[in-house]
Design a protein around this motif. Structure first.
Motif, mmCIF file in Angstrom:
data_model
loop_
_atom_site.group_PDB
_atom_site.id
_atom_site.type_symbol
_atom_site.label_atom_id
_atom_site.label_comp_id
_atom_site.label_asym_id
_atom_site.label_seq_id
_atom_site.Cartn_x
_atom_site.Cartn_y
_atom_site.Cartn_z
ATOM 1 N N ALA A 160 -7.781 -3.669 23.776
ATOM 2 C CA ALA A 160 -6.616 -3.350 24.580
ATOM 3 C C ALA A 160 -7.012 -2.932 25.974
ATOM 4 C CB ALA A 160 -5.605 -2.652 23.578
ATOM 5 N N ALA A 161 -7.810 -1.684 25.843
ATOM 6 C CA ALA A 161 -8.161 -0.942 27.004
ATOM 7 C C ALA A 161 -8.620 -1.961 28.046
ATOM 8 C CB ALA A 161 -8.859 0.397 26.793
ATOM 9 N N LYS A 162 -9.610 -2.862 27.575
ATOM 10 C CA LYS A 162 -10.243 -3.689 28.342
ATOM 11 C C LYS A 162 -9.252 -4.737 29.196
ATOM 12 C CE LYS A 162 -14.193 -4.814 30.002
ATOM 13 N NZ LYS A 162 -14.723 -3.990 30.891
ATOM 14 N N PHE A 163 -8.690 -5.292 28.219
ATOM 15 C CA PHE A 163 -7.437 -6.149 28.690
ATOM 16 C C PHE A 163 -6.605 -5.820 29.644
ATOM 17 C CE2 PHE A 163 -7.311 -9.325 24.825
ATOM 18 C CZ PHE A 163 -8.610 -9.457 25.037
ATOM 19 N N HIS A 164 -6.423 -4.272 29.560
ATOM 20 C CA HIS A 164 -5.408 -3.595 30.520
ATOM 21 C C HIS A 164 -6.200 -3.350 31.807
ATOM 22 C CE1 HIS A 164 -3.759 0.057 32.090
ATOM 23 N NE2 HIS A 164 -2.677 -0.565 31.802
ATOM 24 N N GLU A 165 -7.452 -2.933 31.619
ATOM 25 C CA GLU A 165 -8.192 -2.519 32.659
ATOM 26 C C GLU A 165 -8.549 -3.821 33.783
ATOM 27 O OE1 GLU A 165 -11.592 -0.232 31.251
ATOM 28 O OE2 GLU A 165 -12.823 -1.519 32.673
ATOM 29 N N GLU A 166 -8.823 -4.819 32.936
ATOM 30 C CA GLU A 166 -9.052 -6.163 34.054
ATOM 31 C C GLU A 166 -7.825 -7.328 33.452
ATOM 32 O OE1 GLU A 166 -12.943 -7.932 34.049
ATOM 33 O OE2 GLU A 166 -13.658 -5.981 32.927
ATOM 34 N N PRO A 167 -6.634 -6.905 34.223
ATOM 35 C CA PRO A 167 -5.455 -7.780 33.658
ATOM 36 C C PRO A 167 -5.690 -9.238 34.289
ATOM 37 C CG PRO A 167 -4.854 -6.251 35.555
ATOM 38 C CD PRO A 167 -6.368 -5.930 35.067
ATOM 39 N N ASN A 168 -5.214 -10.049 33.357
ATOM 40 C CA ASN A 168 -5.278 -11.536 33.466
ATOM 41 C C ASN A 168 -6.589 -12.145 33.498
ATOM 42 O OD1 ASN A 168 -2.272 -11.123 33.788
ATOM 43 N ND2 ASN A 168 -2.661 -10.744 35.816
ATOM 44 N N VAL A 169 -7.534 -11.376 33.164
ATOM 45 C CA VAL A 169 -9.275 -11.926 33.273
ATOM 46 C C VAL A 169 -9.446 -12.418 31.768
ATOM 47 C CG1 VAL A 169 -11.366 -11.167 33.304
ATOM 48 C CG2 VAL A 169 -9.783 -10.398 35.128
ATOM 49 N N PHE A 170 -9.072 -11.575 30.996
ATOM 50 C CA PHE A 170 -9.267 -12.383 29.431
ATOM 51 C C PHE A 170 -8.278 -13.059 28.895
ATOM 52 C CE2 PHE A 170 -11.835 -8.704 30.150
ATOM 53 C CZ PHE A 170 -13.021 -8.953 29.404
ATOM 54 N N LYS A 171 -8.749 -14.190 28.472
ATOM 55 C CA LYS A 171 -7.716 -15.396 27.741
ATOM 56 C C LYS A 171 -8.008 -15.613 26.273
ATOM 57 C CE LYS A 171 -6.209 -16.067 31.948
ATOM 58 N NZ LYS A 171 -4.966 -15.660 32.237
ATOM 59 N N LEU A 172 -8.917 -15.058 25.770
ATOM 60 C CA LEU A 172 -9.025 -15.459 24.381
ATOM 61 C C LEU A 172 -9.846 -14.110 23.596
ATOM 62 C CD1 LEU A 172 -8.626 -17.902 22.003
ATOM 63 C CD2 LEU A 172 -11.122 -18.320 22.343
ATOM 64 N N LEU A 173 -9.240 -13.888 22.498
ATOM 65 C CA LEU A 173 -10.120 -12.969 21.600
ATOM 66 C C LEU A 173 -10.329 -13.687 20.480
ATOM 67 C CD1 LEU A 173 -10.662 -10.143 20.343
ATOM 68 C CD2 LEU A 173 -8.119 -9.667 20.089
ATOM 69 N N ILE A 174 -11.742 -13.582 19.999
ATOM 70 C CA ILE A 174 -12.075 -14.186 18.537
ATOM 71 C C ILE A 174 -12.413 -13.253 17.628
ATOM 72 C CG2 ILE A 174 -13.935 -15.768 17.751
ATOM 73 C CD1 ILE A 174 -13.944 -17.086 20.617
ATOM 74 N N VAL A 175 -12.162 -13.408 16.254
ATOM 75 C CA VAL A 175 -12.517 -12.540 15.276
ATOM 76 C C VAL A 175 -13.288 -13.754 14.355
ATOM 77 C CG1 VAL A 175 -12.114 -10.798 13.620
ATOM 78 C CG2 VAL A 175 -10.968 -10.991 15.518
ATOM 79 N N ASP A 176 -14.493 -13.654 14.070
ATOM 80 C CA ASP A 176 -15.278 -14.340 13.257
ATOM 81 C C ASP A 176 -16.184 -13.571 12.191
ATOM 82 O OD1 ASP A 176 -16.357 -16.668 12.024
ATOM 83 O OD2 ASP A 176 -17.769 -16.914 13.517
ATOM 84 N N SER A 177 -15.637 -13.319 10.950
ATOM 85 C CA SER A 177 -14.371 -13.756 10.361
ATOM 86 C C SER A 177 -13.609 -12.533 10.269
ATOM 87 C CB SER A 177 -14.600 -14.665 8.893
ATOM 88 O OG SER A 177 -15.075 -13.662 8.067
ATOM 89 N N ILE A 178 -12.248 -12.942 10.024
ATOM 90 C CA ILE A 178 -11.291 -11.855 9.889
ATOM 91 C C ILE A 178 -11.332 -11.312 8.480
ATOM 92 C CG2 ILE A 178 -9.321 -13.302 8.852
ATOM 93 C CD1 ILE A 178 -8.873 -10.705 11.349
ATOM 94 N N MET A 179 -11.666 -11.750 7.283
ATOM 95 C CA MET A 179 -11.628 -11.392 5.989
ATOM 96 C C MET A 179 -13.043 -10.714 5.647
ATOM 97 S SD MET A 179 -8.487 -11.039 5.296
ATOM 98 C CE MET A 179 -8.693 -10.578 3.401
ATOM 99 N N ALA A 180 -14.302 -11.074 6.204
ATOM 100 C CA ALA A 180 -15.406 -10.604 5.542
ATOM 101 C C ALA A 180 -15.494 -9.511 5.201
ATOM 102 C CB ALA A 180 -16.866 -11.431 6.446
#
Ligand code: GTP
Ligand code: MG
Length: 339
Positions: free
Chosen positions: A206-226
């Protein structure tokens, strides 16, 4: 001339994107001091909307934020925020910012209504080797290229299974004639070691997305449950697991809306003895229970076809019919299956 048109479009798009969120620093004009704003930021709350999305209780748990301060912060952010109600027309205007990221396969994109959607969580689940990790890798590259409604951006990849391979990105970059160094430089990678760590990493995201606004477009979590599967075992810990999972998913949901990014998660399956007893065709289901089912906006199941071919099916979506699409896993990542 054509270049000019593109440039103008980009400018208007950037202007619009600029106003997508209100910085938490605005609170300074409403009597909140810099030190307190810093405390909020360190808890991963960087926007006015982020405050709206956080309960009083949770704000109060932040070190150095007293109950009285919570009231003051909430009051100030309410002044800065719209009240929350919009007309459907205004909401539709807001959703205009929403964009789609290509999966690398036209058929799969079509199934998804254009690709992976921003401001939402897209979940793919399936047995081992159905292509979940390969799709994650492909998205690392396709996100960087112009898609529907946006012109490319960076990616955050949270890896819980240690299966991320930068070399795969190189091969996929080759397919699209992209420079390896640039492509790899645009993917921010973190390995999560515990379910707690996985959740904590989102503060940084969240801090990164805020620091560099509109630069990040996708967040991947592989895998969510492991990691949740490892950290919580047995029936006795299930309630606790689901509660922690709910917190993580709520965080993901908020991040997707707050920063207008896509969230792509992969999930595993389990045999469902109940379903087998009832002679269902596919006695397997995604893990994570109702909590995950409700958090994911769109759920896609993957199954194996012949050789490199895989079949995707819409399992649950608010606006897509339950169709199927075929794609292939290739050296260049996810692609359409050859006839
Ligand atoms: P789990 O994480 O084990 O549940 O599986 P997954 O669904 O993440 O599977 P993954 O995405 O890792 O897919 C593995 C499949 O991709 C295997 O069938 C591999 O043969 C195939 N694959 C991996 N790398 C390549 C490659 O470079 N070229 C080709 N053609 N196929 C590949
Ligand atoms: Mg995998």
């Amino acid at each position: 001339m054509a270049d000019q048109v593109v440039a103008d479009n980009e400018m208007t798009m950037d202007d619009e994107e600029e106003s997508f969120f209100q910085d938490i620093d605005l609170l300074q004009n409403h009597g909140i001091n810099v030190a307190d704003i810093k405390k909020l930021k360190s808890a991963g709350i960087c926007t006015i909307k982020g405050i709206q999305m956080t309960t009083r209780k949770k704000l109060g748990n932040i070190k150095g934020i007293s109950e009285a301060k919570v009231d003051k912060i909430k009051e100030a952010s309410q002044k800065l925020c719209d009240p929350g109600f919009l007309t459907a027309l205004e909401y539709s205007e807001k959703r205009r910012h929403c964009f789609r990221i290509s999966t690398g396969s036209d058929e799969l994109d079509k199934l998804l209504g254009g690709g992976i959607e921003s401001m939402a969580i897209t979940e793919v689940f399936g047995e081992f080797r159905t292509g979940k990790t390969q799709l994650s890798h492909t998205l690392c590259v396709t996100t960087q290229m112009p898609g529907r409604g946006y012109h490319g951006g960076k990616v955050v990849f949270i890896d819980t299974e240690n299966t991320f391979r930068p070399d795969r990105l190189r091969a996929i970059a080759d397919r699209f004639n992209l420079d390896h160094t640039a492509v790899l430089d645009n993917v921010l990678y973190a390995r999560a070691y515990t379910s707690e760590h996985q959740t904590e990493l989102l503060d940084f995201v969240a801090a990164k997305f805020h620091e560099e606004p509109n630069v990040f477009k996708l967040l991947i979590v592989d895998s969510i449950m492991a990691l949740f599967r490892v950290d919580f075992s047995g029936r006795g810990e299930l309630a606790d697991r689901q509660q922690k999972l709910a917190q993580l998913l709520s965080r993901l949901q908020k991040i997707s809306e707050e920063y207008n990014v896509g969230v792509f998660i992969t999930n595993q399956m389990t045999a469902d003895p109940g379903a087998a007893m009832s002679f269902q065709a596919d006695p397997k289901k995604p893990i994570g229970g109702h909590i995950l089912a409700h958090a994911s906006t769109t759920r896609i199941s993957l199954r194996k076809g012949r050789g490199e071919v895989r079949i995707a099916k819409i399992y649950d979506s608010p606006d897509m019919p339950e169709n199927e699409a075929t794609f292939a896993i290739t050296n260049g990542g996810i692609a359409d299956a050859k006839e």
